[in-house]
Write a protein that holds these residues in place. Structure first.
Motif, PDB file in Angstrom:
ATOM      1  N   PHE A   1     -19.049  36.406  41.135  1.00  0.00           N
ATOM      2  CA  PHE A   1     -17.903  36.590  40.254  1.00  0.00           C
ATOM      3  C   PHE A   1     -17.901  35.413  39.298  1.00  0.00           C
ATOM      4  O   PHE A   1     -18.124  34.269  39.717  1.00  0.00           O
ATOM      5  CB  PHE A   1     -16.605  36.637  41.064  1.00  0.00           C
ATOM      6  CG  PHE A   1     -15.356  36.772  40.221  1.00  0.00           C
ATOM      7  CD1 PHE A   1     -14.815  38.027  39.970  1.00  0.00           C
ATOM      8  CD2 PHE A   1     -14.732  35.655  39.683  1.00  0.00           C
ATOM      9  CE1 PHE A   1     -13.661  38.158  39.195  1.00  0.00           C
ATOM     10  CE2 PHE A   1     -13.593  35.775  38.908  1.00  0.00           C
ATOM     11  CZ  PHE A   1     -13.056  37.027  38.660  1.00  0.00           C
ATOM     12  N   VAL A   2     -17.603  35.653  38.000  1.00  0.00           N
ATOM     13  CA  VAL A   2     -17.700  34.590  36.992  1.00  0.00           C
ATOM     14  C   VAL A   2     -16.384  34.441  36.236  1.00  0.00           C
ATOM     15  O   VAL A   2     -15.797  35.423  35.790  1.00  0.00           O
ATOM     16  CB  VAL A   2     -18.829  34.891  35.988  1.00  0.00           C
ATOM     17  CG1 VAL A   2     -18.845  33.866  34.855  1.00  0.00           C
ATOM     18  CG2 VAL A   2     -20.187  34.904  36.696  1.00  0.00           C
ATOM     19  N   GLY A   3     -15.935  33.179  36.087  1.00  0.00           N
ATOM     20  CA  GLY A   3     -14.827  32.875  35.191  1.00  0.00           C
ATOM     21  C   GLY A   3     -13.463  32.821  35.836  1.00  0.00           C
ATOM     22  O   GLY A   3     -13.308  32.690  37.058  1.00  0.00           O
ATOM     23  N   ASP A   4     -12.448  32.947  34.977  1.00  0.00           N
ATOM     24  CA  ASP A   4     -11.051  32.854  35.385  1.00  0.00           C
ATOM     25  C   ASP A   4     -10.709  33.958  36.391  1.00  0.00           C
ATOM     26  O   ASP A   4     -11.288  35.042  36.355  1.00  0.00           O
ATOM     27  CB  ASP A   4     -10.171  32.982  34.138  1.00  0.00           C
ATOM     28  CG  ASP A   4      -8.730  32.598  34.410  1.00  0.00           C
ATOM     29  OD1 ASP A   4      -8.456  31.972  35.445  1.00  0.00           O
ATOM     30  OD2 ASP A   4      -7.871  32.933  33.567  1.00  0.00           O
ATOM     31  N   ARG A   5      -9.760  33.666  37.270  1.00  0.00           N
ATOM     32  CA  ARG A   5      -9.400  34.624  38.325  1.00  0.00           C
ATOM     33  C   ARG A   5      -7.936  35.056  38.254  1.00  0.00           C
ATOM     34  O   ARG A   5      -7.426  35.674  39.175  1.00  0.00           O
ATOM     35  CB  ARG A   5      -9.685  33.998  39.703  1.00  0.00           C
ATOM     36  CG  ARG A   5     -11.143  33.584  39.898  1.00  0.00           C
ATOM     37  CD  ARG A   5     -11.372  33.014  41.285  1.00  0.00           C
ATOM     38  NE  ARG A   5     -10.588  31.799  41.509  1.00  0.00           N
ATOM     39  CZ  ARG A   5     -10.969  30.583  41.176  1.00  0.00           C
ATOM     40  NH1 ARG A   5     -12.133  30.385  40.580  1.00  0.00           N
ATOM     41  NH2 ARG A   5     -10.194  29.536  41.432  1.00  0.00           N
ATOM     42  N   LYS A   6      -7.251  34.771  37.162  1.00  0.00           N
ATOM     43  CA  LYS A   6      -5.816  35.022  37.070  1.00  0.00           C
ATOM     44  C   LYS A   6      -5.506  36.423  36.553  1.00  0.00           C
ATOM     45  O   LYS A   6      -6.271  37.020  35.814  1.00  0.00           O
ATOM     46  CB  LYS A   6      -5.168  33.990  36.139  1.00  0.00           C
ATOM     47  CG  LYS A   6      -5.295  32.549  36.602  1.00  0.00           C
ATOM     48  CD  LYS A   6      -4.711  31.592  35.582  1.00  0.00           C
ATOM     49  CE  LYS A   6      -4.898  30.134  36.009  1.00  0.00           C
ATOM     50  NZ  LYS A   6      -4.402  29.192  34.975  1.00  0.00           N
ATOM     51  N   GLY A   7      -4.316  36.920  36.940  1.00  0.00           N
ATOM     52  CA  GLY A   7      -3.724  38.097  36.329  1.00  0.00           C
ATOM     53  C   GLY A   7      -4.647  39.287  36.183  1.00  0.00           C
ATOM     54  O   GLY A   7      -5.138  39.854  37.174  1.00  0.00           O
ATOM     55  N   TYR A   8      -4.881  39.677  34.932  1.00  0.00           N
ATOM     56  CA  TYR A   8      -5.641  40.889  34.630  1.00  0.00           C
ATOM     57  C   TYR A   8      -7.101  40.805  35.073  1.00  0.00           C
ATOM     58  O   TYR A   8      -7.814  41.810  35.057  1.00  0.00           O
ATOM     59  CB  TYR A   8      -5.577  41.191  33.127  1.00  0.00           C
ATOM     60  CG  TYR A   8      -6.291  40.181  32.256  1.00  0.00           C
ATOM     61  CD1 TYR A   8      -7.608  40.396  31.860  1.00  0.00           C
ATOM     62  CD2 TYR A   8      -5.664  39.016  31.836  1.00  0.00           C
ATOM     63  CE1 TYR A   8      -8.280  39.474  31.088  1.00  0.00           C
ATOM     64  CE2 TYR A   8      -6.327  38.094  31.053  1.00  0.00           C
ATOM     65  CZ  TYR A   8      -7.635  38.322  30.677  1.00  0.00           C
ATOM     66  OH  TYR A   8      -8.300  37.407  29.902  1.00  0.00           O
ATOM     67  N   LYS A   9      -7.551  39.625  35.499  1.00  0.00           N
ATOM     68  CA  LYS A   9      -8.927  39.499  35.995  1.00  0.00           C
ATOM     69  C   LYS A   9      -9.105  40.213  37.337  1.00  0.00           C
ATOM     70  O   LYS A   9     -10.233  40.464  37.769  1.00  0.00           O
ATOM     71  CB  LYS A   9      -9.316  38.029  36.124  1.00  0.00           C
ATOM     72  CG  LYS A   9      -9.341  37.265  34.802  1.00  0.00           C
ATOM     73  CD  LYS A   9     -10.439  37.755  33.885  1.00  0.00           C
ATOM     74  CE  LYS A   9     -10.537  36.897  32.632  1.00  0.00           C
ATOM     75  NZ  LYS A   9     -11.664  37.297  31.744  1.00  0.00           N
ATOM     76  N   ASN A  10      -7.980  40.503  38.028  1.00  0.00           N
ATOM     77  CA  ASN A  10      -7.993  41.416  39.176  1.00  0.00           C
ATOM     78  C   ASN A  10      -8.748  40.859  40.382  1.00  0.00           C
ATOM     79  O   ASN A  10      -9.264  41.620  41.211  1.00  0.00           O
ATOM     80  CB  ASN A  10      -8.611  42.761  38.748  1.00  0.00           C
ATOM     81  CG  ASN A  10      -8.186  43.929  39.599  1.00  0.00           C
ATOM     82  OD1 ASN A  10      -7.108  43.919  40.184  1.00  0.00           O
ATOM     83  ND2 ASN A  10      -9.031  44.944  39.666  1.00  0.00           N
TER      84      ASN A  10
END
Length: 367
Positions: A195-204
C-alpha cells in the motif's frame, strides 16, 4: 519568446508529492523549448524536485530562511512581486490560493487535480478554505486543465463549467531509474502486499486492512507493507490490535528508489481509494511489473483499463476476492503485468508537456 510564470504554492507546501512533481516535470520539459522562458516564482524551497532551481542559492537560504513560516512568507512576497511586475504571458498557479486575483493582468491557467473535497466534504474540516479557493480560481481562469476525463466530468457536474473551458491532459510518466530486483534485509523479511501513500479518509485504508485480515491470518508468511504516509497513528494501531494483525503490518518511509524496489518485489499493489483524480501510483506499479488490485472508480478504469483487477471499494468481500484471484493465480498476475507494460506506453511525459505547452501558446497569444 513566450514567458510562463508559476508561483510558489505547491513548492512551499510539499517536500515530495505528486502535484509538485507534476509541475517540476513540466518545467523540466519547458527548459528544452527554445522559444519558452519560465520562472517558477520560488525564492527557496525544500522541495526535492526543484532543489537546484530556486532564486536564492541554498547557502544563503539556510541562513536567512531557516523556518518554514519564513519560507512561506517570502516565497509568497516574491510571487506577488513577479505577478505585479507583469513580465509574463501566461500565469500558472501551482495550487488554489487565489491571492493573485487582485493584481493579475494576464491570463492564467489552473490545473484541477481532483474534486475530492467537493465530493467527500464529510471527510474534511468544515473550515477548510480550499473548496472556496478552488472554485474562485476555476471561475476566473482563462482555461482549466483536468488531469483525467473523470476529473473533467466532475468539474462540469459539480460547478457547471462549460466543457469547452476544460482540456484533459493526463499526467505524463517518465521512467525512473532502474533498480536492482533485491530489497535490503530491513525492507523485506518475507512476502508482502503493498500500500502506498496517505491512509486518511477517502484513501479507504481501514476497510482495506479489515478486508485483508482473513487472508493474512491464513498466510502467516505474508505481510502488508505501507510505504510513506507517516508512522501509524494510535487509531490505526488499535485497529490492528482488534483485527489481530499487529505483527503483520509494517510502515516504511521510502525514497523513490526504495519505492521502486518495493513495487518490483511486491505480490501486488493495493489501491483502495474511494476516489482519485488520476492515480500516479498505478503508472509506477506498471513500470515496476507489479500487479495492481484497485477500486473500480471511473478514474482508475480510465487510466488502467484492463490492466488492473478491480473491486468494489465499499465491500470487504469484493476486496478480498480480488486479492485472492490475483495472488493465488500466477497466470492472472502475469497477465496483469504484461497488460500494464502496454498501458504505460499511453502516458508519455512528452505528451503531457506538449499538450500543456499548446494551451500556454493559445492563451499567451490572446493579448
Amino acid at each position: 519568446m513566450l514567458n510562463i510564470l508559476y508561483d510558489h504554492q505547491i513548492f512551499t507546501m510539499q517536500h515530495y508529492g505528486g502535484i509538485s512533481r507534476y509541475f517540476a516535470s513540466i518545467q523540466s520539459g519547458l527548459e528544452k523549448q527554445p522559444d519558452i522562458h519560465f520562472n517558477n516564482g520560488v525564492l527557496y524551497s525544500k522541495n526535492y524536485y526543484i532543489k537546484d532551481n530556486t532564486y536564492l542559492p541554498s547557502y544563503l537560504s539556510k541562513v536567512f530562511l531557516k523556518k518554514d513560516r519564513s519560507i512561506q512568507k517570502w516565497n509568497r512576497k516574491y510571487s506577488e512581486y513577479l505577478i505585479k511586475k507583469d513580465n509574463y504571458d501566461v500565469f500558472h498557479p501551482t495550487y488554489y490560493n487565489p491571492y493573485f486575483l487582485k493584481s493579475i493582468k494576464k491570463p492564467f491557467v489552473i490545473t484541477v487535480h481532483d474534486m475530492i473535497h467537493e465530493l467527500f466534504p464529510e471527510m474534511f474540516e468544515p473550515g477548510d478554505v480550499f473548496v472556496n479557493y478552488k472554485r474562485r480560481c476555476i471561475e476566473n481562469a482563462a482555461h482549466i486543465i483536468a488531469i483525467s476525463q473523470s476529473t473533467k466530468n466532475d468539474i462540469i457536474n459539480i460547478l457547471g463549467v462549460d466543457e469547452n473551458r476544460i482540456s484533459v491532459v493526463h499526467h505524463g510518466f517518465r521512467p525512473q531509474m532502474s533498480v536492482t530486483s533485491d530489497l535490503t534485509d530491513s525492507e523485506k523479511k518475507q512476502d508482502y502486499l503493498l500500500f502506498v501513500g496517505d491512509r486518511k479518509g477517502y484513501k479507504n485504508f481501514p476497510r482495506l486492512a479489515t478486508a485483508l485480515t482473513p487472508f493474512l491470518k491464513r498466510n502467516p508468511e505474508i505481510k502488508l507493507v505501507c510505504a510513506g504516509g507517516g508512522a501509524f497513528q494510535s487509531a490505526e494501531l488499535e485497529l490492528f490490535i482488534r483485527l489481530g494483525i499487529s505483527d503483520r503490518v509494517q510502515q516504511i518511509s521510502a525514497s523513490d528508489e526504495t519505492l521502486s524496489r518495493l513495487y518490483k518485489n511486491a505480490m501486488a499493489f493495493l489501491f483502495p481509494s474511494l476516489y482519485e483524480g488520476f492515480g500516479l501510483p498505478i503508472l509506477e506499479a506498471f513500470q515496476n511489473d507489479c500487479p495492481i488490485i484497485a477500486s473500480q472508480t471511473d478514474c482508475f478504469k480510465e487510466i488502467g483499463e484492463d490492466a488492473i483487477q478491480y473491486f468494489n471499494p465499499y465491500e470487504e468481500s469484493s476486496i478480498l476476492n480480488a486479492l485472492e484471484e490475483v495472488v493465488e493465480n500466477k497466470q492472472k498476475a502475469l497477465t496483469l503485468v504484461n497488460r500494464g507494460r502496454q498501458q504505460l506506453q499511453k502516458f508519455p511525459m512528452e505528451s503531457c508537456i506538449d499538450k500543456t505547452l499548446n494551451i500556454y501558446r493559445t492563451f499567451g497569444q490572446k493579448k
